[in-house]
Design a protein around this motif. Sequence first.
Motif, PDB file in Angstrom:
ATOM      1  N   MET A 256       0.823  -1.195   0.000  1.00  0.00           N
ATOM      2  CA  MET A 256       0.000   0.000   0.000  1.00  0.00           C
ATOM      3  C   MET A 256       0.866   1.258   0.000  1.00  0.00           C
ATOM      4  O   MET A 256       0.602   2.184  -0.753  1.00  0.00           O
ATOM      5  N   MET A 257       1.877   1.267   0.838  1.00  0.00           N
ATOM      6  CA  MET A 257       2.726   2.454   0.935  1.00  0.00           C
ATOM      7  C   MET A 257       3.455   2.710  -0.380  1.00  0.00           C
ATOM      8  O   MET A 257       3.620   3.854  -0.785  1.00  0.00           O
ATOM      9  N   ASN A 258       3.864   1.631  -1.057  1.00  0.00           N
ATOM     10  CA  ASN A 258       4.542   1.785  -2.340  1.00  0.00           C
ATOM     11  C   ASN A 258       3.635   2.455  -3.352  1.00  0.00           C
ATOM     12  O   ASN A 258       4.074   3.267  -4.160  1.00  0.00           O
ATOM     13  N   THR A 259       2.351   2.121  -3.331  1.00  0.00           N
ATOM     14  CA  THR A 259       1.390   2.717  -4.249  1.00  0.00           C
ATOM     15  C   THR A 259       1.222   4.197  -3.966  1.00  0.00           C
ATOM     16  O   THR A 259       1.175   5.012  -4.887  1.00  0.00           O
ATOM     17  N   VAL A 260       1.142   4.553  -2.703  1.00  0.00           N
ATOM     18  CA  VAL A 260       0.992   5.960  -2.320  1.00  0.00           C
ATOM     19  C   VAL A 260       2.216   6.759  -2.768  1.00  0.00           C
ATOM     20  O   VAL A 260       2.076   7.835  -3.349  1.00  0.00           O
ATOM     21  N   VAL A 261       3.385   6.222  -2.530  1.00  0.00           N
ATOM     22  CA  VAL A 261       4.624   6.894  -2.915  1.00  0.00           C
ATOM     23  C   VAL A 261       4.703   7.020  -4.433  1.00  0.00           C
ATOM     24  O   VAL A 261       5.044   8.084  -4.963  1.00  0.00           O
ATOM     25  N   LYS A 262       4.360   5.965  -5.136  1.00  0.00           N
ATOM     26  CA  LYS A 262       4.390   5.988  -6.608  1.00  0.00           C
ATOM     27  C   LYS A 262       3.418   7.034  -7.151  1.00  0.00           C
ATOM     28  O   LYS A 262       3.766   7.813  -8.034  1.00  0.00           O
ATOM     29  N   ASN A 263       2.203   7.053  -6.624  1.00  0.00           N
ATOM     30  CA  ASN A 263       1.207   8.031  -7.073  1.00  0.00           C
ATOM     31  C   ASN A 263       1.650   9.459  -6.786  1.00  0.00           C
ATOM     32  O   ASN A 263       1.447  10.360  -7.606  1.00  0.00           O
ATOM     33  N   TYR A 264       2.239   9.675  -5.624  1.00  0.00           N
ATOM     34  CA  TYR A 264       2.725  11.003  -5.273  1.00  0.00           C
ATOM     35  C   TYR A 264       3.829  11.439  -6.238  1.00  0.00           C
ATOM     36  O   TYR A 264       3.818  12.570  -6.726  1.00  0.00           O
ATOM     37  N   ARG A 265       4.751  10.540  -6.526  1.00  0.00           N
ATOM     38  CA  ARG A 265       5.847  10.877  -7.448  1.00  0.00           C
ATOM     39  C   ARG A 265       5.318  11.184  -8.847  1.00  0.00           C
ATOM     40  O   ARG A 265       5.793  12.107  -9.510  1.00  0.00           O
ATOM     41  N   GLN A 266       4.346  10.420  -9.296  1.00  0.00           N
ATOM     42  CA  GLN A 266       3.748  10.681 -10.612  1.00  0.00           C
ATOM     43  C   GLN A 266       3.042  12.033 -10.627  1.00  0.00           C
ATOM     44  O   GLN A 266       3.163  12.781 -11.593  1.00  0.00           O
ATOM     45  N   TRP A 267       2.317  12.329  -9.570  1.00  0.00           N
ATOM     46  CA  TRP A 267       1.629  13.610  -9.479  1.00  0.00           C
ATOM     47  C   TRP A 267       2.633  14.773  -9.494  1.00  0.00           C
ATOM     48  O   TRP A 267       2.433  15.757 -10.197  1.00  0.00           O
ATOM     49  N   ARG A 268       3.721  14.642  -8.712  1.00  0.00           N
ATOM     50  CA  ARG A 268       4.759  15.691  -8.683  1.00  0.00           C
ATOM     51  C   ARG A 268       5.401  15.861 -10.045  1.00  0.00           C
ATOM     52  O   ARG A 268       5.640  16.976 -10.500  1.00  0.00           O
ATOM     53  N   ASN A 269       5.708  14.764 -10.700  1.00  0.00           N
ATOM     54  CA  ASN A 269       6.320  14.817 -12.024  1.00  0.00           C
ATOM     55  C   ASN A 269       5.366  15.499 -13.005  1.00  0.00           C
ATOM     56  O   ASN A 269       5.787  16.335 -13.809  1.00  0.00           O
ATOM     57  N   TYR A 270       4.082  15.158 -12.947  1.00  0.00           N
ATOM     58  CA  TYR A 270       3.071  15.795 -13.794  1.00  0.00           C
ATOM     59  C   TYR A 270       3.038  17.304 -13.537  1.00  0.00           C
ATOM     60  O   TYR A 270       3.116  18.103 -14.461  1.00  0.00           O
ATOM     61  N   ARG A 271       2.924  17.668 -12.274  1.00  0.00           N
ATOM     62  CA  ARG A 271       2.836  19.084 -11.902  1.00  0.00           C
ATOM     63  C   ARG A 271       4.086  19.860 -12.322  1.00  0.00           C
ATOM     64  O   ARG A 271       3.986  20.960 -12.872  1.00  0.00           O
ATOM     65  N   ASP A 272       5.251  19.292 -12.082  1.00  0.00           N
ATOM     66  CA  ASP A 272       6.505  19.955 -12.455  1.00  0.00           C
ATOM     67  C   ASP A 272       6.609  20.131 -13.966  1.00  0.00           C
ATOM     68  O   ASP A 272       7.060  21.174 -14.448  1.00  0.00           O
ATOM     69  N   THR A 273       6.198  19.117 -14.726  1.00  0.00           N
ATOM     70  CA  THR A 273       6.249  19.202 -16.180  1.00  0.00           C
ATOM     71  C   THR A 273       5.300  20.267 -16.705  1.00  0.00           C
ATOM     72  O   THR A 273       5.667  21.063 -17.575  1.00  0.00           O
ATOM     73  N   VAL A 274       4.095  20.313 -16.162  1.00  0.00           N
ATOM     74  CA  VAL A 274       3.125  21.341 -16.571  1.00  0.00           C
ATOM     75  C   VAL A 274       3.680  22.730 -16.275  1.00  0.00           C
ATOM     76  O   VAL A 274       3.627  23.624 -17.129  1.00  0.00           O
ATOM     77  N   GLU A 275       4.216  22.924 -15.093  1.00  0.00           N
ATOM     78  CA  GLU A 275       4.764  24.233 -14.727  1.00  0.00           C
ATOM     79  C   GLU A 275       5.911  24.634 -15.645  1.00  0.00           C
ATOM     80  O   GLU A 275       5.994  25.784 -16.085  1.00  0.00           O
TER      81      GLU A 275
END
Length: 51
Positions: free
Chosen positions: A1-20
Amino acid sequence: MMNTVVKNYRQWRNYRDTVEELNRLSTRDLNDLGISRSDISDIAREAATAK
């Protein structure tokens, strides 16, 4: 479960950083790269899931 949360957070950050980062570029710079502003979210989504 924790791995999924960490993976999702990293994907979200990468998405946000790329958009910015892409939004900081001028329209001319985006055109030089072959990107329109309407493509930014799709490109960011693709980049977020690629890592």
